[in-house]
Design an enzyme around this catalytic site. Structure first.
Site, PDB file in Angstrom:
ATOM      1  N   TYR A  28      -9.725   4.741   7.283  1.00  0.00           N
ATOM      2  CA  TYR A  28      -9.973   5.103   8.675  1.00  0.00           C
ATOM      3  C   TYR A  28     -11.098   6.126   8.687  1.00  0.00           C
ATOM      4  CZ  TYR A  28      -5.456   2.960   9.856  1.00  0.00           C
ATOM      5  OH  TYR A  28      -4.415   2.083  10.030  1.00  0.00           O
TER       6      TYR A  28
ATOM      7  N   HIS B 277       0.845  -1.192   0.000  1.00  0.00           N
ATOM      8  CA  HIS B 277       0.000   0.000   0.000  1.00  0.00           C
ATOM      9  C   HIS B 277       0.880   1.240   0.000  1.00  0.00           C
ATOM     10  CE1 HIS B 277      -3.878  -1.958   1.809  1.00  0.00           C
ATOM     11  NE2 HIS B 277      -3.443  -2.565   0.728  1.00  0.00           N
TER      12      HIS B 277
ATOM     13  N   LYS C 181       1.053  -0.030  14.905  1.00  0.00           N
ATOM     14  CA  LYS C 181       2.436   0.017  15.392  1.00  0.00           C
ATOM     15  C   LYS C 181       2.833  -1.165  16.272  1.00  0.00           C
ATOM     16  CE  LYS C 181       3.280   3.631  13.236  1.00  0.00           C
ATOM     17  NZ  LYS C 181       3.851   3.284  11.937  1.00  0.00           N
TER      18      LYS C 181
ATOM     19  N   TYR D   6       3.371   6.690   9.647  1.00  0.00           N
ATOM     20  CA  TYR D   6       2.650   5.472   9.299  1.00  0.00           C
ATOM     21  C   TYR D   6       3.559   4.434   8.653  1.00  0.00           C
ATOM     22  CZ  TYR D   6      -1.548   2.782   8.232  1.00  0.00           C
ATOM     23  OH  TYR D   6      -2.496   1.793   8.188  1.00  0.00           O
TER      24      TYR D   6
ATOM     25  N   PRO E 113      -4.334   0.075  18.444  1.00  0.00           N
ATOM     26  CA  PRO E 113      -4.054  -0.419  17.090  1.00  0.00           C
ATOM     27  C   PRO E 113      -4.276   0.599  15.989  1.00  0.00           C
ATOM     28  CG  PRO E 113      -6.137  -1.290  17.893  1.00  0.00           C
ATOM     29  CD  PRO E 113      -5.510  -0.575  19.047  1.00  0.00           C
TER      30      PRO E 113
END
Length: 391
Positions: A201, A72, A297, A385, A293
């Site tokens: 998200y 991704h 990480k 990220y 979560p």
């Protein structure tokens, strides 16, 4: 038995450390109180930072990862029915993440353990750590009803939040920092194609939702729920309705529903224990820290811990240089706290808190709108990220 490094726990932290030490020619034994099937079968993380992927490549454990992992280069944020993409690769010089479930990572680690001489003792019960402040630490355990002692130079506690490792550090030495969140994640796995080729998200007035995946045909979805909720209260139809509502009409346009084959509720917390060293004992992974979560990480932090620890142990054995071991705790914690900050911030940005009033909700929406229009803000998200570098 005697070994150089006794590793407690055969999860990601313990097995990655064992492979790194084996590669360096450092003798180690892994003690695990569960069976392989239990450890490998736990449904956990699914997003690998670029550093974790690079380590699997370096260890020669990336054959299935390359074949089955989903790379991704971006991620998506949705709020109030709108959605926008953060182009992580463009903002970080080409960095990306790879979707590849922890279960698959553990399978790769276990399958390669025997051929590479990684020794694992499963169903090792009643573990006790002794001599941590001396020159001859040891681990005693019970296997098949018989008591055993494993003498060693160092103990690596990779045994999770409830393990014996952190508990062996005296209370007047250990400092704990914790934030328990007033909600959890209800997650499902279903054999349906993902709603999007990348994660989404979602921040909705009703709460957080996440659309994720494990493969092109297997999806992982989450919704924020109260800590008093029960799985029985969430039949599949209700869950899918809630996911669709929280994602919004644009983000959920391609949603495919199907029966779930795994459903669970996980509470959220932020947790850090300092220091990560006590005498001959070193903490790594969930034994030392927990992150919500939201930022993906957890396993990645465990991997970065043991990468640093393996480097320090190799320096000790190869050059009789203790500086890496002496600096391990401070070095690891510097990265841990940055990951804790990102996960805490991202959780606060995307979740509905019980005491949140209209003003607080509007602040969330305003911040998301700002991020949508700011390359600088998106760069901060992207850098965190994909994973901050080891320093």
């Amino acid at each position: 038995m005697r070994t150089k490094v006794a590793i407690i726990g055969a999860g990601p932290a313990g097995l990655f450390l064992a492979h790194l030490l084996a590669r360096a020619g450092i003798d180690a034994v892994v003690l695990e109180r569960r069976t392989r099937d239990y450890v490998e079968g736990r449904v956990r993380a699914g997003v690998l930072e670029q550093g974790t992927v690079a380590l699997m490549e370096r260890l020669g454990l990336d054959a299935r990862l390359k074949a089955e992992g989903l790379v991704h280069t971006g991620t998506n944020l949705a709020y109030d029915g709108e959605i926008f993409r953060v182009d992580m690769a463009a903002l970080t010089g080409g960095a990306a993440v790879t979707v590849y479930g922890q279960q698959e990572v553990m399978r790769d680690l276990f399958d390669a353990a025997g051929p590479r001489g990684v020794r694992i003792v499963f169903e090792a019960e009643d573990l006790r750590l002794d001599g941590l402040n001396g020159d001859s630490p040891s681990v005693t355990y019970v296997k098949d009803g018989a008591a055993h002692t494993l003498a060693c130079d160092f103990v690596a506690a990779c045994d999770g939040f409830h393990g014996v490792g952190r508990a062996a550090i005296p209370a007047d030495v250990l400092k704990v920092y914790e934030r328990v969140y007033p909600f959890g994640w209800l997650g499902i796995l279903a054999e349906v194609p993902p709603v999007n080729h990348e994660l989404i998200y979602a921040n909705h007035a009703r709460g957080f939702a996440l659309a994720s995946m494990r493969s092109p045909t297997r999806s992982r979805y989450y919704v924020q729920v109260g800590l008093d909720e029960r799985i029985e209260d969430w039949p599949d139809e209700r869950f899918w309705d809630e996911v669709e509502t929280r994602l919004g009409p644009e983000a959920s346009a391609g949603l495919v529903r199907g029966p779930s084959f795994e459903k669970s509720i996980a509470p959220l917390r932020s947790f850090v224990a300092e220091p990560m060293r006590y005498g001959r004992l070193f903490l790594a992974g969930d034994a030392a820290h927990i992150v919500p979560p939201t930022g993906a990480k957890g396993m990645n932090l465990a991997v970065s811990d043991v990468a640093m620890l393996a480097e320090a142990l190799n320096l000790h054995y190869a050059e009789r240089d203790a500086s890496g071991l002496d600096g391990y705790s401070a070095r690891a914690l510097a990265r841990v706290w940055k990951a804790e900050r990102f996960s805490w911030w991202f959780t606060g940005l995307t979740h509905r808190f019980p005491d949140m009033d209209d003003f607080a909700r509007r602040m969330q929406v305003a911040e998301l709108a700002y991020i949508r229009g700011s390359q600088a803000a998106q760069t901060v998200i992207a850098e965190n990220y994909v994973g901050l570098p080891l320093r």
